[in-house]
Design an enzyme around this catalytic site. Structure first.
Site, PDB file in Angstrom:
ATOM      1  N   ASP A  14       0.828  -1.204   0.000  1.00  0.00           N
ATOM      2  CA  ASP A  14       0.000   0.000   0.000  1.00  0.00           C
ATOM      3  C   ASP A  14       0.869   1.263   0.000  1.00  0.00           C
ATOM      4  O   ASP A  14       1.834   1.361   0.766  1.00  0.00           O
ATOM      5  CB  ASP A  14      -0.827  -0.046   1.299  1.00  0.00           C
ATOM      6  CG  ASP A  14      -1.820   1.068   1.407  1.00  0.00           C
ATOM      7  OD1 ASP A  14      -2.798   1.053   0.655  1.00  0.00           O
ATOM      8  OD2 ASP A  14      -1.619   1.954   2.264  1.00  0.00           O
ATOM      9  N   GLU A  22       1.779  -0.529  -4.989  1.00  0.00           N
ATOM     10  CA  GLU A  22       0.853   0.542  -5.345  1.00  0.00           C
ATOM     11  C   GLU A  22       1.734   1.793  -5.440  1.00  0.00           C
ATOM     12  O   GLU A  22       2.056   2.416  -4.415  1.00  0.00           O
ATOM     13  CB  GLU A  22      -0.225   0.735  -4.267  1.00  0.00           C
ATOM     14  CG  GLU A  22      -1.239   1.787  -4.717  1.00  0.00           C
ATOM     15  CD  GLU A  22      -2.122   2.325  -3.621  1.00  0.00           C
ATOM     16  OE1 GLU A  22      -3.273   2.646  -3.911  1.00  0.00           O
ATOM     17  OE2 GLU A  22      -1.670   2.462  -2.466  1.00  0.00           O
TER      18      GLU A  22
HETATM   19  C1  GLC Z   1      -4.235   2.846  -0.658  1.00  0.00           C
HETATM   20  C2  GLC Z   1      -5.397   1.884  -0.543  1.00  0.00           C
HETATM   21  C3  GLC Z   1      -6.598   2.639  -0.096  1.00  0.00           C
HETATM   22  C4  GLC Z   1      -6.313   3.242   1.263  1.00  0.00           C
HETATM   23  C5  GLC Z   1      -5.056   4.118   1.235  1.00  0.00           C
HETATM   24  C6  GLC Z   1      -4.554   4.415   2.623  1.00  0.00           C
HETATM   25  O1  GLC Z   1      -4.440   3.775  -1.667  1.00  0.00           O
HETATM   26  O2  GLC Z   1      -5.578   1.186  -1.744  1.00  0.00           O
HETATM   27  O3  GLC Z   1      -7.742   1.844  -0.065  1.00  0.00           O
HETATM   28  O4  GLC Z   1      -7.404   4.028   1.688  1.00  0.00           O
HETATM   29  O5  GLC Z   1      -4.003   3.484   0.563  1.00  0.00           O
HETATM   30  O6  GLC Z   1      -3.970   3.289   3.211  1.00  0.00           O
END
Ligand code: GLC
Ligand code: CA
Length: 525
Positions: A207, A246
């Site tokens: 994440d 991500e």
């Molecule tokens: C990422 C996740 C999302 C979350 C954010 C904070 O973007 O995919 O769902 O709210 O991080 O952790």
């Protein structure tokens, strides 16, 4: 590079809404175990499960209270270990979600960090040294702690930023990335990773992977250095473990040790122009929208430099959707989705299917839940069959985690399994095709054969397979250049034989003619 990633087709599961087995209206790990045969039958051989750890759920679990404990609402740690085993028995790898940038404000580290008296966790989070001084350029909270200082947020108010240091420092309270306290944060993260890897987990989706070191340079070199260090641990002790970021910047992520990076939906980027270009004034010009008059060059101009620069380092992951993105069905119909999945499943890199996209589940306009806001509409319960709650749960409909698609024609797995031409069956065929031809897999070559501004079709080669796609609602044709017929192994010109198609097509001399909304794969023989 874990070898299994080459042929991996991932299935993303939002645990809240996949399958409930104890009638509390919320999905659970036993529900995932129950559906592993379905996932295997679909052809997916890897899972990414959104955070399933103990949490107050102010951000649906991305606010972790205990990294090493399964949230009771999903089951127990033993259930998760069993899930790893049951998945492995079926040849399915399992990635957990790792949240390295922040914890919940209820995490034990943060409770310690807030105390006035200096302790092991005082510098685990980013704190200023004065109750009235904030963190310039970042959100922060003051007035909540015993200690004299304000703390920095990484996302929502409930998510204080873990401290990996500041590369460019202007304040005395900012620590260098190599400060022992920042190294301790990194080592604590590695300890969490080891905990799950030692118990059968096959890696992590990470994440906000770019959010570690603050005031990093524009190349994110200091954050990248942390991931390189973590990758060293994996290469040494867990060489089969996969790391997917991500980040959506493969130049940075794949060169910092990630095996794969998501191509996320960012307005105007290549991915966005394929299926989600619906926020541009003047209509939806997505390439895969049949009447969008799209332009494949908008995709290629963004994607090709990324691919060319990084394909030796790792993979770019195409996603059908994810838990943060509106479902593609919001703007595309079933036939458009078939062509879209056909494209994503025949491009290089590691593809991810978001649960329910294989049947074209709708995006619902519903109130927010657990910090979801507009994302909530993509997180509704899986629609399995025509029984109560579409087979998601036996609970009273009022207590379901989220409401279900109320329409009469809400898609279900059961109905689509019976229809050979359904999106579900086409998706299965496409996944099977990808497993069958190594040329289609993550590291197979990718060459553009025909792509012209605002023209259809789009033709590309993956190894010895030629693929043509015409998403538009009119027929389209293109003359094939000599390159299309060159066998990649013996470099000789050869014949093309169809191996798979959606819709009609014709090969006349050197011209490939495609019906509206069609897709064809031809093999050089
Ligand atoms: C990422 C996740 C999302 C979350 C954010 C904070 O973007 O995919 O769902 O709210 O991080 O952790
Ligand atoms: Ca349950």
């Amino acid at each position: 590079m874990p070898n299994w990633l080459k042929d991996a087709v991932f299935y993303e599961i939002y645990p809240q809404t996949f399958k409930d087995t104890n009638c509390d209206g919320i999905g659970d790990l036993n529900g995932i175990i129950e559906k592993l045969d379905y996932i295997k039958d679909l052809g997916c051989n890897a899972l990414w499960i959104n955070p399933c750890y103990d949490s107050p759920f102010k951000d649906a679990g991305y606010d972790v209270r205990d990294y090493k404990k399964v949230a009771p609402r999903y089951g127990t740690n033993e259930d998760l270990y069993r899930l790893f085993g049951e998945a492995h028995n079926r040849g399915i790898h399992v990635l957990l979600d790792l949240v390295p940038g922040h914890t919940s404000e209820e995490h034990a580290w943060f409770q310690e960090s807030k105390k006035a008296e200096k302790n092991e966790y005082s510098d685990r989070y980013v704190w200023t040294n004065c109750w009235i001084q904030g963190v310039a350029g970042h959100p922060y909270i003051g007035g909540e702690a015993e200690r004299d200082g304000c703390y920095m947020l990484n996302f929502f108010k409930c998510q204080p930023a873990l401290n990996y240091g500041f590369l460019n420092r202007t304040e005395s309270w900012q620590l260098a990335p190599d400060d022992p306290a920042c190294i301790a944060t990194r080592e604590a993260l590695k300890d969490v990773m080891r905990f799950w890897l030692d118990r059968g987990c096959d890696g992590f989706r990470v994440d906000m992977a770019d959010s570690l070191v603050k005031e990093d340079d524009e190349n994110k070199s200091a954050t990248g250095a942390i991931w390189k260090n973590i990758r060293e641990m994996l290469d040494k002790d867990y060489p089969e473990a996969a790391l997917v970021s991500e980040w959506s910047n493969p130049h940075q992520s794949l060169k910092s040790g990630f095996h794969a990076d998501f191509y996320l939906d960012h307005h105007g980027n290549g991915y966005n122009t394929l299926i989600r270009d619906n926020e541009t004034p003047g209509g939806d010009h997505s390439f895969l929208k049949k009447d969008g008059n799209g332009d494949i060059m908008r995709f290629l101009l963004d994607y090709l430099p990324k691919y060319d620069n990084t394909h030796k380092d790792g993979y770019i992951s195409f996603i059908t959707c994810n838990h943060d993105t509106p479902r593609a069905r919001r703007t595309l119909d079933y036939d458009e989705l078939k062509i879209a999945w056909a494209l994503f499943l025949t491009l290089p890199g590691v593809p991810f299917i978001y649960y329910g996209d294989e049947i074209g589940m709708r995006y619902l306009d519903i109130p927010t839940k657990e910090g979801g806001y507009t994302r909530t509409g993509s997180r509704t319960p899986m629609q399995w069959d025509s029984s109560k709650n579409h087979g998601f749960s036996d609970a009273d409909p009022d207590i379901l985690y989220l409401p279900q698609d109320p329409s009469e024609d809400a898609p279900t797995v059961e109905a689509q399994e019976k229809d050979p031409a359904s999106l579900l069956n086409v998706t299965k065929e496409l996944i099977a095709l990808r497993h069958k031809y190594t040329d289609l897999q993550a590291d197979g070559s990718f060459d553009v054969i025909y792509a012209e501004k605002e023209q259809f079709p789009f033709i590309y080669k993956r190894g010895n397979l030629l693929i043509a796609i015409n998403p538009s609602d009119s027929k389209a044709s293109a003359a094939l250049t000599e390159e299309a017929y060159i066998d990649k192994d013996d470099k000789k010109s050869t014949k093309l034989t169809p191996v798979y198609s959606i819709g009609e097509f014709k090969q006349e001399d050197n011209t490939l003619k495609l019906q509206a909304q069609s897709f064809v794969v031809l093999s050089l023989v």
